[in-house]
Design an enzyme around this catalytic site. Structure first.
Site, PDB file in Angstrom:
ATOM      1  N   HIS A  29      11.317   4.939  25.832  1.00  0.00           N
ATOM      2  CA  HIS A  29      11.241   6.036  26.683  1.00  0.00           C
ATOM      3  C   HIS A  29      12.018   7.250  26.374  1.00  0.00           C
ATOM      4  O   HIS A  29      11.543   8.524  26.494  1.00  0.00           O
ATOM      5  CB  HIS A  29      11.371   5.740  28.078  1.00  0.00           C
ATOM      6  CG  HIS A  29      10.050   4.911  28.558  1.00  0.00           C
ATOM      7  ND1 HIS A  29       9.079   5.418  29.589  1.00  0.00           N
ATOM      8  CD2 HIS A  29       9.341   3.979  27.933  1.00  0.00           C
ATOM      9  CE1 HIS A  29       8.367   4.802  29.778  1.00  0.00           C
ATOM     10  NE2 HIS A  29       8.142   3.687  28.868  1.00  0.00           N
ATOM     11  N   TYR A 118      11.082  27.671  13.847  1.00  0.00           N
ATOM     12  CA  TYR A 118      10.172  27.445  15.042  1.00  0.00           C
ATOM     13  C   TYR A 118       8.811  27.989  14.423  1.00  0.00           C
ATOM     14  O   TYR A 118       7.624  27.252  14.753  1.00  0.00           O
ATOM     15  CB  TYR A 118      10.566  28.213  16.131  1.00  0.00           C
ATOM     16  CG  TYR A 118      11.914  27.702  16.824  1.00  0.00           C
ATOM     17  CD1 TYR A 118      12.033  26.548  17.857  1.00  0.00           C
ATOM     18  CD2 TYR A 118      13.136  28.230  16.226  1.00  0.00           C
ATOM     19  CE1 TYR A 118      13.103  26.202  18.349  1.00  0.00           C
ATOM     20  CE2 TYR A 118      14.334  27.512  16.813  1.00  0.00           C
ATOM     21  CZ  TYR A 118      14.260  26.842  17.732  1.00  0.00           C
ATOM     22  OH  TYR A 118      15.518  26.022  18.538  1.00  0.00           O
ATOM     23  N   ASN A 127      -0.910  26.111  15.002  1.00  0.00           N
ATOM     24  CA  ASN A 127      -0.695  27.610  15.739  1.00  0.00           C
ATOM     25  C   ASN A 127       0.396  28.292  15.182  1.00  0.00           C
ATOM     26  O   ASN A 127       1.437  28.402  15.942  1.00  0.00           O
ATOM     27  CB  ASN A 127      -0.799  27.158  17.394  1.00  0.00           C
ATOM     28  CG  ASN A 127      -1.179  28.554  17.825  1.00  0.00           C
ATOM     29  OD1 ASN A 127      -1.236  29.631  17.475  1.00  0.00           O
ATOM     30  ND2 ASN A 127      -1.629  28.474  19.374  1.00  0.00           N
ATOM     31  N   CYS A 149      14.537  17.240  16.483  1.00  0.00           N
ATOM     32  CA  CYS A 149      14.671  18.657  16.877  1.00  0.00           C
ATOM     33  C   CYS A 149      16.075  19.311  16.558  1.00  0.00           C
ATOM     34  O   CYS A 149      15.983  20.441  16.754  1.00  0.00           O
ATOM     35  CB  CYS A 149      14.417  18.832  18.409  1.00  0.00           C
ATOM     36  SG  CYS A 149      15.715  17.849  19.506  1.00  0.00           S
TER      37      CYS A 149
END
Length: 209
Positions: A29, A118, A127, A149
């Site tokens: 998690h 990014y 996209n 990240c």
């Protein structure tokens, strides 16, 4: 009615301070930095293997796998390629969304020693105009380091923000992987320390049921 996860926790001591892992039998998690201390190891030196500080008996397999993966990442990064990734069961991975698509693509495509902007990651996720939304997805990443990240930086070479543990931690992780910063995006082929080529594609793994 959805089954409520029975959460378990364990803590590692690492060059970045204490790291808490949380999860259930169905998957990992979260990965959370517990201390905001300055990294205590020069990334150019081989850090000591992280120490498992404790956790409940009967630790779920996803936490065992994540612990082994993080130990390898900090001590012998090349070994992570041969280790299984834990199943992921945070709610963000249980629903179809752009955030999940971005995180899966980052996990699957951007490997150790590579970096991506990014905008490039937005294009990989389908996209190209969604660079701002990619930033939001990075802030929502519940499992930093595992889903890297820290490898997502600005097109001008600036490292950008890092909600995982702050800019100092992001700088340490990039240096640990031999990634030079401050260089604008170019047509790299995804080699160590290079920009990832935007057209590189790969299939995404599946979240746990």
């Amino acid at each position: 009615m959805a089954e409520i996860c029975k959460m378990k926790y364990t803590v590692l001591d690492s060059p970045l301070g204490k790291i808490e892992l949380s999860g259930c039998e169905r998957g990992l998690h979260g990965i959370r930095f517990l201390s905001g201390k300055t990294p205590n190891t020069d990334p150019t030196e081989a850090p000591a293997c992280p120490e498992v500080l404790g956790g409940p008996e009967g630790v779920p397999e996803p936490l065992v796998q994540c612990t082994a993966w993080l130990e390898a990442y900090f001590h012998e990064p090349a070994a992570t390629e041969g280790l299984p990734l834990p199943a992921l069961h945070h709610p963000v991975f249980q629903q179809d969304s752009f955030t999940r698509q971005v995180l899966w693509k980052l996990l699957k495509v951007v490997k150790f020693g590579e970096m991506v902007s990014y905008q490039q990651l937005a294009a990989l996720a389908g996209n190209p105009k969604a660079a701002r939304a990619v930033g939001g997805a990075m802030r929502s990443n519940p499992v930093p380091i595992l889903i890297p990240c820290h490898r997502v930086i600005r097109s001008d070479g600036a490292i950008g923000n890092y909600s995982g543990g702050g800019q100092t931690v992001k700088e340490w992780l990039l240096a640990h992987e031999g990634i030079p910063t401050g260089q604008p995006a170019s047509k790299g082929l995804g080699l160590i320390g290079s920009w990832l080529k935007p057209s590189f594609e790969s299939s995404s793994p599946k979240p746990s049921g």
